[in-house]
Design an enzyme around this catalytic site. Structure first.
Site, short mmCIF file in Angstrom:
data_model
loop_
_atom_site.label_atom_id
_atom_site.label_comp_id
_atom_site.label_asym_id
_atom_site.label_seq_id
_atom_site.Cartn_x
_atom_site.Cartn_y
_atom_site.Cartn_z
N ILE A 174 35.39 36.19 37.70
CA ILE A 174 36.04 37.57 37.76
C ILE A 174 35.20 38.61 38.47
O ILE A 174 33.89 38.56 38.34
CB ILE A 174 36.14 38.23 36.23
CG1 ILE A 174 37.15 37.34 35.46
CG2 ILE A 174 36.52 39.74 36.48
CD1 ILE A 174 37.19 38.00 34.02
N CYS A 175 35.51 39.01 39.82
CA CYS A 175 35.06 40.17 40.62
C CYS A 175 33.96 39.38 41.31
O CYS A 175 33.84 38.23 41.69
CB CYS A 175 34.73 41.04 39.72
SG CYS A 175 34.19 42.57 40.79
N SER A 176 32.58 39.90 41.08
CA SER A 176 31.47 39.39 41.87
C SER A 176 30.80 38.31 41.11
O SER A 176 29.81 37.37 41.63
CB SER A 176 30.41 40.42 41.67
OG SER A 176 30.07 40.90 40.61
N GLY A 177 31.69 37.73 39.84
CA GLY A 177 31.14 36.62 39.52
C GLY A 177 31.28 35.27 40.35
O GLY A 177 30.89 34.28 39.89
N THR A 190 37.05 37.33 46.03
CA THR A 190 36.07 38.26 45.15
C THR A 190 36.57 39.64 45.49
O THR A 190 37.46 39.78 46.27
CB THR A 190 34.68 37.99 45.52
OG1 THR A 190 33.66 38.59 44.54
CG2 THR A 190 34.24 38.07 46.89
#
Length: 312
Positions: free
Chosen positions: A102-105, A122
């Site tokens: 999720i996102c910057s993961g 991202t």
């Protein structure tokens, strides 16, 4: 029961961490049973979450045997990934677990090498950095999520909800996913991708470049029907030289730059005025409303009318 392991890294973003916990944890099957068992795992028991500290109930061993592993975003996506975390994610993937970020993961997931050769996304703010750090990944900054089968990635914040609902639909069908969407007060599918949320493109040329005056002139004349010859004449060079130098300094052609600038102006007008779409099309230099709608949707992923409903 399908087990979801949520990996809490240091400086985890609380929203990204809570999203899969809440969405999967509240999912119910038609007979009322829970659709998922959710567990939070971390390398160390106490995890820095910025404004507070969280305590994970499971260590990295919690990734073993999980059907799905979620990697939420972190405040510093470039932080080195601990070898133990890298190995745990690789082992989970080798065991057949579905891995999603999720996102910057996407950054710590990319550091494992599991995304090499795959398409990924991202948060749009970090897309260029992700592509620079991991050239073997095909980074798509415009979409809400990318499903490669076993490996999935999503864009920022709310796109994590989109991805979780997508995985629920894969696992249990549309009816269960629709119920989960209603609990989250979310549509099961959102129109368009994250391109509609991008406020500014990469600066088209560094300050002080030889084309800075030309770009300013183009910005001031977006409403005009400008051809490549018109732009070259204003710059005082041939069209061939213009194309070569412009691409060197901006990474795109003059007409591509012009189209993007017109769409950015149109976004501003859709947000701040009540002018009809036809008038805005003329104000930003499109020859017809049809051409404007087509270009706008190709750039942002949604129609001008939908964009206005969302952001005005």
């Amino acid at each position: 029961m399908h087990t979801v392991a949520v990996l809490a890294l240091d400086q985890v973003i609380p929203f990204d961490l809570a999203t899969p916990i809440e969405v999967f944890g509240r999912t119910r099957l038609p007979d009322g049973r829970s659709g998922y068992q959710v567990r939070v795992c971390a390398e160390r028991q106490d995890v820095d979450a910025g404004a507070f500290t969280i305590r994970a109930h499971r260590g990295l061993d919690g990734l073993r045997g999980a059907d799905t592993v979620i990697v939420p975003g972190t405040a510093d996506p470039t932080a080195p990934l601990a070898p133990a975390v890298r190995d745990a994610l690789r082992e989970a993937a080798a065991d057949g677990a579905r891995i999603a970020s999720i996102c910057s993961g996407t950054f710590p997931l990319a550091a494992t090498g599991l995304l090499d050769g795959l398409r990924a996304t991202t948060h749009w703010i970090g897309a260029e950095l992700l592509a620079a750090l991991h050239p073997d990944i095909d980074v798509d900054p415009d979409v809400l999520y990318v499903d490669n089968g076993q490996i999935l990635t999503s864009a920022g914040a709310a796109a994590g909800l989109d991805l979780c609902l997508h995985m629920i639909r894969r696992d249990h069908g549309s009816a269960v996913a629709a119920d989960a969407a209603r609990l989250s007060v979310m549509p099961l599918e959102r129109e368009g991708g994250q391109a509609q949320f991008i406020v500014h493109d990469r600066p088209p040329a560094p300050q002080g470049s030889t084309f800075e005056p030309l770009l300013g002139w183009l910005q001031e004349n977006l409403e005009r029907d400008l051809s490549l010859a018109d732009i070259a004449a204003h710059a005082g060079i041939s069209t061939r030289t213009l194309m070569r130098r412009f691409r060197e300094q901006t990474g795109c052609t003059p007409l591509q730059w012009l189209h993007r600038a017109r769409v950015r102006r149109a976004q501003h007008l859709l947000e701040t005025t009540q002018d009809p779409v036809e008038r805005i099309a003329a104000q930003v230099g499109f020859g017809s409303p049809t051409a404007f709608r087509d270009r706008f949707k190709r750039t942002t992923g949604v129609s001008p009318r939908t964009y206005r409903r969302t952001f005005a």
